[in-house]
Write an enzyme that holds these catalytic residues in place. Sequence first.
Site, PDB file in Angstrom:
ATOM      1  N   ASP A  81      22.521 -14.947  -7.759  1.00 34.97           N
ATOM      2  CA  ASP A  81      21.522 -15.847  -8.342  1.00 34.97           C
ATOM      3  C   ASP A  81      22.243 -16.966  -9.112  1.00 34.97           C
ATOM      4  OD1 ASP A  81      18.944 -16.656  -9.142  1.00 34.97           O
ATOM      5  OD2 ASP A  81      18.997 -15.409 -10.950  1.00 34.97           O
ATOM      6  N   HIS A  82      21.851 -18.199  -8.895  1.00 37.33           N
ATOM      7  CA  HIS A  82      22.451 -19.354  -9.592  1.00 37.33           C
ATOM      8  C   HIS A  82      23.977 -19.402  -9.474  1.00 37.33           C
ATOM      9  CE1 HIS A  82      18.684 -20.777 -11.281  1.00 37.33           C
ATOM     10  NE2 HIS A  82      18.395 -19.519 -11.579  1.00 37.33           N
ATOM     11  N   GLY A 178      13.447 -17.665 -19.140  1.00 34.89           N
ATOM     12  CA  GLY A 178      13.328 -17.104 -20.491  1.00 34.89           C
ATOM     13  C   GLY A 178      11.882 -16.916 -20.914  1.00 34.89           C
ATOM     14  N   HIS A 205      11.540 -20.016  -9.446  1.00 33.65           N
ATOM     15  CA  HIS A 205      12.368 -19.491 -10.548  1.00 33.65           C
ATOM     16  C   HIS A 205      11.549 -19.505 -11.836  1.00 33.65           C
ATOM     17  CE1 HIS A 205      16.595 -19.395  -8.900  1.00 33.65           C
ATOM     18  NE2 HIS A 205      15.906 -19.889  -7.880  1.00 33.65           N
ATOM     19  N   GLY A 206      12.036 -18.746 -12.835  1.00 31.28           N
ATOM     20  CA  GLY A 206      11.393 -18.769 -14.158  1.00 31.28           C
ATOM     21  C   GLY A 206       9.998 -18.174 -14.138  1.00 31.28           C
ATOM     22  N   SER A 208       8.917 -15.045 -15.160  1.00 29.30           N
ATOM     23  CA  SER A 208       8.492 -14.158 -16.250  1.00 29.30           C
ATOM     24  C   SER A 208       7.514 -14.891 -17.155  1.00 29.30           C
ATOM     25  CB  SER A 208       9.690 -13.721 -17.105  1.00 29.30           C
ATOM     26  OG  SER A 208      10.479 -12.810 -16.402  1.00 29.30           O
ATOM     27  N   ALA A 229      13.351 -12.138 -14.173  1.00 29.55           N
ATOM     28  CA  ALA A 229      14.497 -11.606 -14.918  1.00 29.55           C
ATOM     29  C   ALA A 229      14.087 -11.153 -16.319  1.00 29.55           C
ATOM     30  CB  ALA A 229      15.599 -12.658 -15.012  1.00 29.55           C
ATOM     31  N   THR A 230      13.625 -12.101 -17.135  1.00 25.11           N
ATOM     32  CA  THR A 230      13.359 -11.832 -18.549  1.00 25.11           C
ATOM     33  C   THR A 230      12.428 -10.635 -18.770  1.00 25.11           C
ATOM     34  OG1 THR A 230      13.694 -14.163 -19.005  1.00 25.11           O
ATOM     35  CG2 THR A 230      12.525 -12.923 -20.693  1.00 25.11           C
TER      36      THR A 230
END
Length: 281
Positions: A81-82, A178, A205-206, A208, A229-230
């Site tokens: 990832d990234h 985040g 993406h992002g 959460s 992720a978060t």
Amino acid sequence: MYVTSKEMLTEAQKGGYAVGAFNAENMEMIRAIIAAAEELKAPVMIQTTPGTVKYASLETFAAITKAEAEKATVPVCLHLDHGSSFEMAVKAIQVGYSSVMIDGSKLDLEANIALSKRVADVGRACGVPVEAELGKVGGKEDDTESKESAYTDPVEAKRFVEETEVDFLAIGIGTAHGVYKVKPVLNTQRITEVREVVSIPLVLHGSSGLTDDDVKDCVKRGMCKVNFATELRQEYLRATRELLNADATIIDPKKIGEAAMKAVKAQVEYRMKVCGCDGKA
Ligand code: 13P
Ligand code: ZN
């Protein structure tokens, strides 16, 4: 089964659902994510950021994931990832990652195209699919923080995909990595606009903290891979804290691992259902 991301994301695109891509930090998270996929009969992607890779190593994450995936009946993919450099993406492929992302989104367009194309060329030669990013996802990502959240330009996206020949494209639509301090302003119409000119699977993406309806809308409009992720970290730590607060006598790390895995598994199952990938394996 240990597989690449190619077939699962192509199937998701055809079927109008998304595969959940979940960030793991350790063996417990890898096992929890695979257990959720088994429970729901879902294809799944496990992914590690450069920061996570620094914590253990590419080899270690590849070895653990392969060993666990081979016991599973559902398709499991391990994705970088990234990925922050050409060298890191190539190393991930060499040690057995079955999918990689090269993130050149902080570069200018020409440099992003050149870097993403180089990685896509290697990926194609090795049979490993490559995700790239165009536009910006805001917030905290791994160790770097970005205030920007630029929506991807569809005209640039078309050119980017044609010139790089990447397999999947992450686009900016207003999400951020985040914890959201304020409700994000999503431009989901932008997904539709990019989708009209780009035929490869798109990546969100992002995710959460997004509502179920927001995720479903993004998936309906063409997002085929949705990254979380978060939320998983939060669940892992919530369960760990709860257990330790309830019983200060615990000395067995396995007890903590079991509680954390249970919490992460439940969160992954919930998000898989939102993405619609349950029952698709
Ligand atoms: P969140 O941490 O906001 O879920 O973002 C996940 C992500 O995009 C990983 O690449
Ligand atoms: Zn991301």
